[in-house]
Design an enzyme around this catalytic site. Structure first.
Site, PDB file in Angstrom:
ATOM      1  N   ASP A   1      -6.931   4.578  -4.659  1.00 57.14           N
ATOM      2  CA  ASP A   1      -7.601   4.454  -3.349  1.00 57.14           C
ATOM      3  C   ASP A   1      -8.211   5.833  -3.106  1.00 57.14           C
ATOM      4  OD1 ASP A   1      -7.863   2.602  -0.841  1.00 57.14           O
ATOM      5  OD2 ASP A   1      -7.246   4.502   0.020  1.00 57.14           O
TER       6      ASP A   1
ATOM      7  N   LYS B   1       0.866  -1.186   0.000  1.00 55.76           N
ATOM      8  CA  LYS B   1       0.000   0.000   0.000  1.00 55.76           C
ATOM      9  C   LYS B   1       0.898   1.230   0.000  1.00 55.76           C
ATOM     10  CE  LYS B   1      -4.342   1.353   0.214  1.00 55.76           C
ATOM     11  NZ  LYS B   1      -5.574   0.737  -0.327  1.00 55.76           N
TER      12      LYS B   1
HETATM   13  P1  NDP Z   1     -12.885   8.046  -2.893  1.00 51.75           P
HETATM   14  O1  NDP Z   1     -11.829   9.059  -2.657  1.00 51.75           O
HETATM   15  O2  NDP Z   1     -13.412   7.830  -4.267  1.00 51.75           O
HETATM   16  O3  NDP Z   1     -14.152   8.346  -1.962  1.00 51.75           O
HETATM   17  C1  NDP Z   1     -14.052   8.396  -0.574  1.00 51.75           C
HETATM   18  C2  NDP Z   1     -15.373   8.939  -0.054  1.00 51.75           C
HETATM   19  O4  NDP Z   1     -15.378   8.921   1.361  1.00 51.75           O
HETATM   20  C3  NDP Z   1     -15.626  10.375  -0.461  1.00 51.75           C
HETATM   21  O5  NDP Z   1     -17.007  10.586  -0.604  1.00 51.75           O
HETATM   22  C4  NDP Z   1     -15.083  11.167   0.704  1.00 51.75           C
HETATM   23  O6  NDP Z   1     -15.675  12.445   0.865  1.00 51.75           O
HETATM   24  C5  NDP Z   1     -15.438  10.273   1.858  1.00 51.75           C
HETATM   25  N1  NDP Z   1     -14.428  10.399   2.924  1.00 51.75           N
HETATM   26  C6  NDP Z   1     -13.094  10.196   2.842  1.00 51.75           C
HETATM   27  N2  NDP Z   1     -12.484  10.442   4.009  1.00 51.75           N
HETATM   28  C7  NDP Z   1     -13.467  10.812   4.832  1.00 51.75           C
HETATM   29  C8  NDP Z   1     -13.500  11.209   6.189  1.00 51.75           C
HETATM   30  N3  NDP Z   1     -12.368  11.259   6.927  1.00 51.75           N
HETATM   31  N4  NDP Z   1     -14.706  11.501   6.729  1.00 51.75           N
HETATM   32  C9  NDP Z   1     -15.841  11.428   5.996  1.00 51.75           C
HETATM   33  N5  NDP Z   1     -15.874  11.091   4.700  1.00 51.75           N
HETATM   34  C10 NDP Z   1     -14.721  10.786   4.146  1.00 51.75           C
HETATM   35  O7  NDP Z   1     -12.333   6.685  -2.282  1.00 51.75           O
HETATM   36  P2  NDP Z   1     -12.814   5.198  -2.544  1.00 51.75           P
HETATM   37  O8  NDP Z   1     -14.283   5.170  -2.737  1.00 51.75           O
HETATM   38  O9  NDP Z   1     -11.930   4.621  -3.569  1.00 51.75           O
HETATM   39  O10 NDP Z   1     -12.425   4.505  -1.175  1.00 51.75           O
HETATM   40  C11 NDP Z   1     -13.324   4.439  -0.054  1.00 51.75           C
HETATM   41  C12 NDP Z   1     -12.854   3.358   0.900  1.00 51.75           C
HETATM   42  O11 NDP Z   1     -12.836   2.097   0.196  1.00 51.75           O
HETATM   43  C13 NDP Z   1     -11.436   3.519   1.463  1.00 51.75           C
HETATM   44  O12 NDP Z   1     -11.405   2.965   2.763  1.00 51.75           O
HETATM   45  C14 NDP Z   1     -10.592   2.666   0.537  1.00 51.75           C
HETATM   46  O13 NDP Z   1      -9.398   2.237   1.158  1.00 51.75           O
HETATM   47  C15 NDP Z   1     -11.541   1.504   0.307  1.00 51.75           C
HETATM   48  N6  NDP Z   1     -11.288   0.699  -0.875  1.00 51.75           N
HETATM   49  C16 NDP Z   1     -11.280   1.254  -2.137  1.00 51.75           C
HETATM   50  C17 NDP Z   1     -11.077   0.459  -3.239  1.00 51.75           C
HETATM   51  C18 NDP Z   1     -11.150   0.989  -4.627  1.00 51.75           C
HETATM   52  O14 NDP Z   1     -11.082   0.186  -5.571  1.00 51.75           O
HETATM   53  N7  NDP Z   1     -11.329   2.278  -4.829  1.00 51.75           N
HETATM   54  C19 NDP Z   1     -10.775  -0.986  -3.106  1.00 51.75           C
HETATM   55  C20 NDP Z   1     -10.888  -1.473  -1.756  1.00 51.75           C
HETATM   56  C21 NDP Z   1     -11.095  -0.648  -0.702  1.00 51.75           C
HETATM   57  P3  NDP Z   1     -15.302  13.684  -0.125  1.00 51.75           P
HETATM   58  O15 NDP Z   1     -16.082  13.430  -1.380  1.00 51.75           O
HETATM   59  O16 NDP Z   1     -15.762  14.892   0.628  1.00 51.75           O
HETATM   60  O17 NDP Z   1     -13.833  13.616  -0.316  1.00 51.75           O
END
Ligand code: NDP
Length: 448
Positions: free
Chosen positions: A166, A126
């Site tokens: 991510d 990672k």
């Molecule tokens: P994105 O950046 O696309 O989206 C993250 C979302 O969560 C956004 O809506 C963001 O808000 C919100 N967010 C992030 N941090 C916070 C916080 N501290 N408090 C509240 N809301 C928050 O990321 P992903 O969708 O790719 O990833 C989401 C999760 O899934 C993570 O834990 C990641 O590690 C996990 N994951 C992702 C994979 C992938 O293929 N993308 C695969 C496996 C796991 P805002 O829009 O305001 O930024």
């Protein structure tokens, strides 16, 4: 003291100020206790748990870049190459101001077991940076990505380490990083996944994590005598995972009614309008208040400290898809009180240990992220296969492979939980099934 407790104490002592890493190790080691204690002396003699919890390599580097005002900015970059027993390191890059070494280590550690569960030959890694893409111009994001890759490129490669996206790293960032890698290495190879379709990306990679989450959830419900169709679903997050989880949930006949971002959350009694959500978050990169402004059935709630957001909504199934530790004990109590009977993690470690325990004790089906969100990395591995073959598969081909991988993952962890006398404990099942394959490969490869 038992070997498991000894190693956990060592991890805490040797990795001060890394609470997320301690939490991830604790969860895994607790689940492995029954396996380790069945042959404790052999595991201890080989120091297998010490080797499992110390990364093979950590790279930490400076990322200098120039912003639009001509000011030099400096960020901290990381890549943790945790375990390559079963394949080249594989795992995403996270760009978020909260990124630090402990968070990248927790994610890399989880990735070892997740990748093993997919059944595909990928090791765990990672990386990331405390850079915040939010509010930056495209030129600033490009300058940053090029600088980040100028150091990272020497540590990665199609057969060494293959990063992906991510939080904060989507198609735009992968594109800029891939361009810079190609330019300085003079290689056109599958060194990153999540690439655009015109330059080696895989169909269905964008959808994979969210879709995979729903395929697994559907199977978990089915095996427990329930049907996902007609169920009300609470989702958190509004990024890649959340959007495609919502889309697939609707395709399966369920009704997702919430989503959230870092500033607030939405309750939409008529069900989330995915096209509008994509327009607001993927195209405009705006706040969720814009979704509510455009949709009369939606209520927007500003995020407030101490409030429990989407988890206060009455639902049958909860899918946390935003970030780590976003669902705590109070949230778990609210979910149970409202009749929620299943939680599957889309994000990595979104549920605190206390909340997980509470949900399990109250009979809620609970699937940990390392199993339920493994569809993203599994499809990344399918992208690697296509890159090696220099071929592109159709959407249906990738999607159907993804679906069988997710169904297999569920059955593997279900079987492991039964075999070790913990039927229905999918956390233990996932950790044990993921661990056994890695441990066997580590033992076979000697002390390395
Ligand atoms: P994105 O950046 O696309 O989206 C993250 C979302 O969560 C956004 O809506 C963001 O808000 C919100 N967010 C992030 N941090 C916070 C916080 N501290 N408090 C509240 N809301 C928050 O990321 P992903 O969708 O790719 O990833 C989401 C999760 O899934 C993570 O834990 C990641 O590690 C996990 N994951 C992702 C994979 C992938 O293929 N993308 C695969 C496996 C796991 P805002 O829009 O305001 O930024």
């Amino acid at each position: 003291m038992s070997y498991v407790d000894e190693v956990y104490e060592l991890v805490v002592a040797k990795n001060p100020a890394q609470p997320e890493f301690h939490q991830a190790v604790k969860e895994v080691l607790e689940s492995l206790r029954v396996v380790i204690e069945s042959d404790e002396e052999a595991y201890r003699k080989e120091a297998l748990l010490e080797r499992l919890t110390v990364p093979e390599r950590i790279v930490q580097f400076r990322v200098p870049w120039v912003d639009d005002k001509g000011q030099v900015q400096v960020n901290n970059g990381f890549r943790v190459q945790f375990n390559s027993a079963i394949g080249p390191y594989k795992g995403g890059l996270r760009f978020h101001p909260s990124v630090n070494l402990g968070i990248i280590k927790f994610l890399g550690f989880e990735q070892i077991f997740k990748n093993s569960l997919t059944g595909l030959p990928i090791g765990g890694g990672k990386g990331g940076c405390d850079f915040d893409p939010k509010g930056k111009s495209d030129r600033e994001v490009m300058a940053f990505c090029q600088s980040f890759m100028t150091e990272l490129y020497r540590h990665i490669g199609a057969d060494t380490d293959v990063p992906a996206g991510d939080i904060g790293v989507g198609g735009r960032e992968i594109g800029y990083m891939y361009g810079q890698y190609k330019r300085i290495s003079n290689q056109y190879e599958g060194v990153l996944t999540g690439k655009g379709l015109t330059y080696g990306g895989s169909l269905a990679r964008t959808e994979a994590t969210g879709y995979g989450l729903l395929y697994l959830t559907e199977e978990m419900l089915k095996c427990n005598g329930k049907d996902i169709a007609g169920k009300t679903i609470a989702v958190s997050g509004a990024g890649n995972v959340a959007i495609y989880a919502i889309q697939k949930a609707q395709q399966l006949g369920a009704r997702p009614v919430t989503c959230s971002d870092s500033t607030g959350w939405i309750y939409d009694a008529e069900g989330i309008d995915v096209a509008l959500l994509k327009e607001v978050k993927e195209v405009k990169r705006a706040r969720l208040s814009e979704y509510a402004a455009a949709r009369p059935s939606a209520e927007y709630h500003e995020k407030k400290a101490g409030e429990h957001g989407v988890w206060t909504v009455k639902c049958d199934v909860a899918l946390p898809c935003a970030t780590q530790n976003e669902l705590d004990l109070e949230d778990a109590k609210a979910l149970v009180a409202n009749g929620c009977f299943a939680v599957a993690e889309g994000a990595n470690m979104p549920t605190t240990l206390e909340a997980t325990e509470y949900l399990q004790k109250n009979g809620v089906l609970f699937c940990p992220g390392k199993a339920s969100n493994a569809g993203g990395v599994a499809t990344s591995a399918l992208e690697m296969s296509q890159n090696s073959e220099r071929l592109s598969w159709t959407f249906e081909e990738v999607d159907s492979k993804l679906q069988s991988i997710m169904i297999n993952i569920f059955h593997n962890l279900d079987e492991a939980s039964r075999k070790y006398g913990m039927e229905g404990d999918y956390v233990a099942g996932a950790n044990i099934a993921g661990f056994l394959k890695v441990a066997e490969a580590m033992k076979a490869q000697g002390i390395v």
